[in-house]
Design a protein around this motif. Structure first.
Motif, PDB file in Angstrom:
ATOM      1  N   MET A  11      10.676   0.883   5.451  1.00 53.77           N
ATOM      2  CA  MET A  11       9.981   1.344   6.088  1.00 53.77           C
ATOM      3  C   MET A  11       8.874   2.242   5.415  1.00 53.77           C
ATOM      4  O   MET A  11       7.448   1.971   5.956  1.00 53.77           O
ATOM      5  CB  MET A  11      10.656   2.502   7.048  1.00 53.77           C
ATOM      6  CG  MET A  11      11.228   1.945   8.112  1.00 53.77           C
ATOM      7  SD  MET A  11      11.964   3.437   9.141  1.00 53.77           S
ATOM      8  CE  MET A  11      12.996   2.505  10.095  1.00 53.77           C
ATOM      9  N   THR A  12       9.109   2.523   4.431  1.00 55.54           N
ATOM     10  CA  THR A  12       7.800   3.215   3.590  1.00 55.54           C
ATOM     11  C   THR A  12       6.730   1.954   3.228  1.00 55.54           C
ATOM     12  O   THR A  12       5.708   2.388   3.240  1.00 55.54           O
ATOM     13  CB  THR A  12       8.276   3.678   2.165  1.00 55.54           C
ATOM     14  OG1 THR A  12       9.374   4.753   2.433  1.00 55.54           O
ATOM     15  CG2 THR A  12       7.241   4.236   1.454  1.00 55.54           C
ATOM     16  N   ARG A  13       7.383   0.601   3.238  1.00 56.35           N
ATOM     17  CA  ARG A  13       6.423  -0.323   2.554  1.00 56.35           C
ATOM     18  C   ARG A  13       5.549  -0.760   4.124  1.00 56.35           C
ATOM     19  O   ARG A  13       4.635  -0.752   3.982  1.00 56.35           O
ATOM     20  CB  ARG A  13       6.980  -1.374   2.348  1.00 56.35           C
ATOM     21  CG  ARG A  13       7.522  -1.110   0.814  1.00 56.35           C
ATOM     22  CD  ARG A  13       8.020  -2.582   0.329  1.00 56.35           C
ATOM     23  NE  ARG A  13       8.526  -2.314  -1.246  1.00 56.35           N
ATOM     24  CZ  ARG A  13       9.614  -2.287  -1.460  1.00 56.35           C
ATOM     25  NH1 ARG A  13      10.763  -2.118  -0.646  1.00 56.35           N
ATOM     26  NH2 ARG A  13       9.920  -2.139  -2.824  1.00 56.35           N
ATOM     27  N   THR A  14       6.354  -0.809   5.084  1.00 53.34           N
ATOM     28  CA  THR A  14       5.718  -1.240   6.300  1.00 53.34           C
ATOM     29  C   THR A  14       4.745  -0.412   6.843  1.00 53.34           C
ATOM     30  O   THR A  14       3.613  -0.612   7.483  1.00 53.34           O
ATOM     31  CB  THR A  14       6.677  -1.969   7.504  1.00 53.34           C
ATOM     32  OG1 THR A  14       7.615  -0.891   7.658  1.00 53.34           O
ATOM     33  CG2 THR A  14       7.419  -3.197   6.861  1.00 53.34           C
ATOM     34  N   LEU A  15       5.093   1.041   7.053  1.00 54.31           N
ATOM     35  CA  LEU A  15       4.593   2.083   7.496  1.00 54.31           C
ATOM     36  C   LEU A  15       3.023   2.180   6.794  1.00 54.31           C
ATOM     37  O   LEU A  15       2.179   2.633   7.217  1.00 54.31           O
ATOM     38  CB  LEU A  15       5.149   3.396   7.600  1.00 54.31           C
ATOM     39  CG  LEU A  15       6.380   3.582   8.585  1.00 54.31           C
ATOM     40  CD1 LEU A  15       7.080   4.538   8.355  1.00 54.31           C
ATOM     41  CD2 LEU A  15       5.834   3.061   9.859  1.00 54.31           C
ATOM     42  N   ALA A  16       3.378   1.939   5.316  1.00 58.67           N
ATOM     43  CA  ALA A  16       2.095   1.998   4.733  1.00 58.67           C
ATOM     44  C   ALA A  16       1.124   0.933   4.768  1.00 58.67           C
ATOM     45  O   ALA A  16      -0.125   1.253   4.814  1.00 58.67           O
ATOM     46  CB  ALA A  16       2.666   1.970   3.094  1.00 58.67           C
ATOM     47  N   ARG A  17       1.611  -0.178   5.015  1.00 61.47           N
ATOM     48  CA  ARG A  17       0.706  -1.114   5.266  1.00 61.47           C
ATOM     49  C   ARG A  17       0.056  -0.922   6.689  1.00 61.47           C
ATOM     50  O   ARG A  17      -0.926  -1.355   7.126  1.00 61.47           O
ATOM     51  CB  ARG A  17       1.571  -2.509   5.483  1.00 61.47           C
ATOM     52  CG  ARG A  17       0.736  -3.916   6.238  1.00 61.47           C
ATOM     53  CD  ARG A  17      -0.348  -4.413   5.226  1.00 61.47           C
ATOM     54  NE  ARG A  17       0.023  -4.784   4.029  1.00 61.47           N
ATOM     55  CZ  ARG A  17      -0.522  -5.148   3.081  1.00 61.47           C
ATOM     56  NH1 ARG A  17      -2.151  -5.270   3.311  1.00 61.47           N
ATOM     57  NH2 ARG A  17      -0.131  -5.921   1.967  1.00 61.47           N
ATOM     58  N   GLU A  18       0.880  -0.461   7.807  1.00 62.46           N
ATOM     59  CA  GLU A  18       0.087  -0.328   9.134  1.00 62.46           C
ATOM     60  C   GLU A  18      -0.978   0.932   9.451  1.00 62.46           C
ATOM     61  O   GLU A  18      -1.675   1.046   9.928  1.00 62.46           O
ATOM     62  CB  GLU A  18       1.434   0.080  10.229  1.00 62.46           C
ATOM     63  CG  GLU A  18       2.256  -1.148  10.436  1.00 62.46           C
ATOM     64  CD  GLU A  18       2.897  -1.043  11.763  1.00 62.46           C
ATOM     65  OE1 GLU A  18       2.201  -0.696  12.681  1.00 62.46           O
ATOM     66  OE2 GLU A  18       3.814  -1.465  11.996  1.00 62.46           O
ATOM     67  N   LEU A  19      -0.792   1.997   8.419  1.00 63.44           N
ATOM     68  CA  LEU A  19      -1.352   2.942   8.309  1.00 63.44           C
ATOM     69  C   LEU A  19      -2.736   2.726   7.360  1.00 63.44           C
ATOM     70  O   LEU A  19      -3.633   3.860   7.210  1.00 63.44           O
ATOM     71  CB  LEU A  19      -0.943   4.298   8.052  1.00 63.44           C
ATOM     72  CG  LEU A  19       0.228   4.834   9.008  1.00 63.44           C
ATOM     73  CD1 LEU A  19       0.969   6.112   8.588  1.00 63.44           C
ATOM     74  CD2 LEU A  19      -0.403   5.035  10.623  1.00 63.44           C
ATOM     75  N   LEU A  20      -2.683   1.641   6.672  1.00 60.91           N
ATOM     76  CA  LEU A  20      -3.994   1.449   5.868  1.00 60.91           C
ATOM     77  C   LEU A  20      -5.090   1.500   6.540  1.00 60.91           C
ATOM     78  O   LEU A  20      -6.156   2.048   6.134  1.00 60.91           O
ATOM     79  CB  LEU A  20      -3.646  -0.073   5.063  1.00 60.91           C
ATOM     80  CG  LEU A  20      -3.085  -0.053   3.513  1.00 60.91           C
ATOM     81  CD1 LEU A  20      -2.839  -1.238   3.368  1.00 60.91           C
ATOM     82  CD2 LEU A  20      -3.942   0.999   2.677  1.00 60.91           C
TER      83      LEU A  20
END
Length: 252
Positions: free
Chosen positions: A165-174
């Motif tokens: 989730m750290t990766r996917t949330l990072a992508r979504e909040l970019l």
């Protein structure tokens, strides 16, 4: 501490879930000492009150269960009322339960994933609209997400899911210019062993850790807090990353 260091986080608004003890409290103390306003959560009012006595007037405490979606929704409302916007979010609340495969129950499985994975996900979702541009989110994973340790299969899986989730949330909040990273503690001497076990048993466990950790010691909550502060404010060109604080245990 110099005057500049004392004002390092002056005026910043920071939310820490699971901030009434251990690593969360150490992070709250670091930020408050640096001039920040900190909102911490915990499940027990008495523990929250004890933490607030140590933190002083720069901190407020909210009783909130990280496994409860209604509590998470209410927390977002309280944060908006108290802070308006947030400069950093440390999603630290979690639980640990160990059991071998043949003794793991559905209730244990659900409790671990609800608190360690579902709760953090919906905490970020609820508070994301309040995060300022350039702010940092830090999730607490664990070195067990890359290790195969006895009796920790479900706990490890819950933290591995959080790492993903750290990766996917990072992508979504970019698009909002919000960074999302994770701190991955190894064996940290938070005092929980001494509080929950007989002294000789606690010391035996700590000795076992010291023998297996390359740096031959346990870490401190303050060392993890320093990593959290870096990820939240200093790591301005890092997102989706995981920072191990484990004495080399998962790396060497």
């Amino acid at each position: 501490m110099t005057t500049d260091e004392g004002k390092k986080y002056d005026g910043k608004k920071i939310v820490i879930t699971g901030g009434s003890s251990g690593i969360g409290l150490a992070a709250a103390r670091l930020f408050a000492a640096g001039g920040a306003h900190v909102l911490i959560t915990g499940r027990t009012r008495s523990t929250l009150d004890a933490a607030l006595e140590r933190l002083g007037d720069r901190a407020v405490g909210v009783r909130s269960d990280a496994a409860s979606l209604p509590d998470i929704k209410a927390l977002a409302g309280t944060v908006q009322e108290r802070f308006g916007a947030v400069d950093a979010l440390f999603v630290n609340a979690g639980v640990t339960v160990s059991a071998p495969l043949d003794a793991t129950t559905e209730e244990m499985f659900d409790a671990l994933f609800t608190t360690n994975t579902k709760g953090p996900y919906f905490t970020v979702q609820a508070l994301a609209p309040l995060l300022r541009e350039g702010s940092g989110v830090v999730l607490t994973t664990s070195v067990v997400n890359v290790l195969g340790l006895d009796a920790l299969s479900v706990y490890s899986a819950s933290k591995a899911a959080l790492r993903s989730m750290t990766r996917t949330l990072a992508r979504e909040l970019l698009p909002r210019k919000v960074r999302v990273n994770a701190v991955s503690p190894g064996p940290i001497d938070t005092g929980i062993l001494d509080r929950s076990l007989p002294a000789d048993v606690a010391e035996t466990i700590k000795d076992d850790y010291r023998r297996t950790i390359p740096m031959r010691r346990l870490g401190t909550s303050e060392e993890v807090a320093a990593a959290v502060a870096y990820l939240a404010f200093g790591a301005t060109f890092s997102t989706g990353a995981e920072f191990p604080v484990d004495g080399g245990g998962s790396q060497l």
